[in-house]
Structures are given as C-alpha cells and as structure tokens.
Design a protein around this motif. Sequence first.
Motif, short mmCIF file in Angstrom:
data_model
loop_
_atom_site.label_atom_id
_atom_site.label_comp_id
_atom_site.label_asym_id
_atom_site.label_seq_id
_atom_site.Cartn_x
_atom_site.Cartn_y
_atom_site.Cartn_z
N GLU A 94 0.83 -1.21 0.00
CA GLU A 94 0.00 0.00 0.00
C GLU A 94 0.86 1.26 0.00
O GLU A 94 0.49 2.27 -0.61
N THR A 95 2.03 1.19 0.66
CA THR A 95 2.94 2.34 0.64
C THR A 95 3.51 2.55 -0.76
O THR A 95 3.60 3.67 -1.25
N LEU A 96 3.88 1.46 -1.42
CA LEU A 96 4.39 1.57 -2.78
C LEU A 96 3.34 2.15 -3.71
O LEU A 96 3.65 2.94 -4.61
N SER A 97 2.10 1.77 -3.52
CA SER A 97 1.02 2.31 -4.34
C SER A 97 0.88 3.81 -4.13
O SER A 97 0.67 4.58 -5.08
N LEU A 98 1.00 4.25 -2.88
CA LEU A 98 0.94 5.69 -2.58
C LEU A 98 2.11 6.42 -3.21
O LEU A 98 1.95 7.52 -3.75
N TRP A 99 3.28 5.81 -3.15
CA TRP A 99 4.45 6.44 -3.75
C TRP A 99 4.29 6.58 -5.26
O TRP A 99 4.62 7.62 -5.84
N LYS A 100 3.79 5.54 -5.89
CA LYS A 100 3.57 5.60 -7.35
C LYS A 100 2.56 6.68 -7.70
O LYS A 100 2.71 7.41 -8.68
N ARG A 101 1.52 6.80 -6.87
CA ARG A 101 0.50 7.81 -7.12
C ARG A 101 1.10 9.22 -6.98
O ARG A 101 0.82 10.12 -7.77
N GLU A 102 1.94 9.39 -5.96
CA GLU A 102 2.58 10.69 -5.77
C GLU A 102 3.51 11.03 -6.92
O GLU A 102 3.55 12.17 -7.40
N GLN A 103 4.25 10.04 -7.39
CA GLN A 103 5.13 10.26 -8.54
C GLN A 103 4.32 10.70 -9.76
O GLN A 103 4.72 11.62 -10.49
N ALA A 104 3.19 10.05 -9.99
CA ALA A 104 2.35 10.40 -11.14
C ALA A 104 1.81 11.82 -11.03
O ALA A 104 1.78 12.57 -12.03
N LEU A 105 1.40 12.22 -9.83
CA LEU A 105 0.87 13.57 -9.63
C LEU A 105 1.95 14.63 -9.83
O LEU A 105 1.72 15.65 -10.49
N LEU A 106 3.13 14.38 -9.26
CA LEU A 106 4.21 15.35 -9.40
C LEU A 106 4.76 15.39 -10.82
O LEU A 106 5.20 16.45 -11.30
N LYS A 107 4.75 14.25 -11.49
CA LYS A 107 5.26 14.21 -12.86
C LYS A 107 4.50 15.16 -13.77
O LYS A 107 5.07 15.73 -14.72
N PRO A 110 11.85 4.16 -14.68
CA PRO A 110 10.75 3.27 -15.10
C PRO A 110 9.42 4.00 -15.30
O PRO A 110 8.63 3.63 -16.15
N ARG A 111 9.18 5.05 -14.50
CA ARG A 111 7.93 5.82 -14.64
C ARG A 111 8.20 7.24 -15.11
O ARG A 111 7.33 8.11 -15.02
N GLY A 112 9.42 7.47 -15.63
CA GLY A 112 9.74 8.78 -16.18
C GLY A 112 9.86 9.88 -15.16
O GLY A 112 9.74 11.06 -15.49
N PHE A 113 10.11 9.51 -13.88
CA PHE A 113 10.13 10.52 -12.82
C PHE A 113 11.11 10.10 -11.73
O PHE A 113 10.72 9.62 -10.68
N HIS A 115 11.94 14.72 -9.24
CA HIS A 115 11.23 14.87 -7.98
C HIS A 115 11.74 16.11 -7.23
O HIS A 115 10.95 16.95 -6.76
N LEU A 116 13.06 16.23 -7.12
CA LEU A 116 13.65 17.36 -6.42
C LEU A 116 13.38 18.66 -7.17
O LEU A 116 13.11 19.70 -6.56
N GLY A 117 13.44 18.61 -8.49
CA GLY A 117 13.19 19.81 -9.28
C GLY A 117 11.79 20.36 -9.10
O GLY A 117 11.58 21.57 -8.97
N VAL A 118 10.81 19.48 -9.08
CA VAL A 118 9.43 19.91 -8.90
C VAL A 118 9.23 20.52 -7.51
O VAL A 118 8.59 21.57 -7.36
N LEU A 119 9.80 19.89 -6.50
CA LEU A 119 9.58 20.36 -5.12
C LEU A 119 10.34 21.65 -4.81
O LEU A 119 9.91 22.41 -3.94
#
Length: 264
Positions: free
Chosen positions: A12-25, A133-136, A141-145
Amino acid sequence: MAQEAVGRPPEETLSLWKREQALLKARVVDQDTEAWQRDPAFAGLQRVGGVDVSFVKGDSVSACASLVVLSYPELEVLYEDSRLVHLTAPYLSGFLAFREVPFLVGAVQRLQEKEPSLMPQVLLVDGNGVLHPRGFGVACHLGVLTDLPCVGVAKKLLQVDGLEKDALHRDQIRLLRAGGDSFPLKGSSGAVLGRADIRSRDYIRKTLGSPRPPAPGQERKAQRPKVWPKGGPEEPPGEGKTPEAHSPGLRTHPEAPDLGAQEQ
C-alpha cells in the motif's frame, strides 16, 4: 555498531508512492525556460549546485546529505551545507526520492533562508531524471519540489524503454574520446532520455602518471571510512560510482550534456 535500514515497505505504501510520482510528474517542465539554457556557452549562468547523500560502509541508516554551490565558470565554492541525517525509508529501485529527497529539499530551504542570493540556477543531482521506469526519477522529484532546473547525474545505464547495455551501446562508448564527447540515449519510444559520456583514463594516466608505490613508512597509513553511494552496502550490484550517463530533470534540455548514469 552498523545499522540497517527497515525492510521493504508494504504494497500500500508503494502504491501511494507511485501515485505521488504520477501527480508530481504532471508538473515537470521539460523545456528550456532560462536564457542561459538556450545559449551554447551558458552565458548568464553564474551559480551551479550539486546535491548528494553519502553513506559510511556498514551503515545504511545514517548518512550525510550535502548541498554545495559553485560559481560558474570559475567553479569556486560559494556555499556548503552538509548534515548527518537518519534515513527511515529503505533503498528501493525506482523510489530513491522517498528515501533522500526530504533531506535535499531541507538543504535547499536552508540556503533560501540563509543566503537567497546564492541560490543555484541549476542543480546536479546524484540520480536519474526522466530516465526512470515511470519517467520521474529523483532529479525530477527534487526539481518539482524546489522549482529549480535539475540534471540527473547517474552512474550506470538504467535499462528502460528499450535501452540496453548491449554491443551497440559499448561500441558507442568506445567512440567517445575527448571530454564533452557524448551520444543520445534514445529509447524505443523515440524519446531522448539522456546522454552518456566518459572521461579518458588514458588522459589521466598520461597527465598524472602511473600510481607510485608508497614511500617508506607510508604503507600502513590509516584510511578514512569508505563512503558508499545511495543505499549503502546493501545496494544492488552494478550501481557504483562510475560515470556513464545522465538524464534531465525539471526544466532541463533533453539534449543537455551529461556528467554521469544510474540511480532513481
């Protein structure tokens, strides 16, 4: 006593991380937005930053998070921030940002508060950008934040989107002779995910000469603790420090010169 990081996070944590990556991407800017980025000579670029998280051998929990800002093109140190940190997330391929980025963001925020005039115009990040793997990767990640242009400088070729460390790739590497020589890392999708380059070992040998034997009495000099990249001693094989390719992060040109390839 050596410390070990916690185990693999639950699904479930990995799923949340993937979701966050997609949103920030969705917030990544993959075009050049600064005037100095459009000038081959980088006219107007005055400050370059670099960030990294380093480990001591045998300890994958305690680490040193560093931010250094250099003048450009003189490359004189203008600012340094290094702090010991305690990591709570394990190293997991594809999710390096969740292990390291909070500490790097903190370093950028301290710089903004202490010396805003020294904020870098670009950050070189020890990890991948869009070559992920997910283009992010961690550079994106650091650049967006931080809202800073970032360039991912990784170590080994991350084999995604059809990229392979095959005979063709090795042949392209062999053709690199001088500093600045590079070739695009073009995936099966047609996207350029980064560039690879090397520095000639022959030049180093000719310039500095072969290693000399230690002087008498120097054979058993005390050595500093060995610093390990990224996930510490448990890091998977093949993710060492040898420069080979880099990938752009936020607001960097897809064809930007690379400095190193692998880490996410």
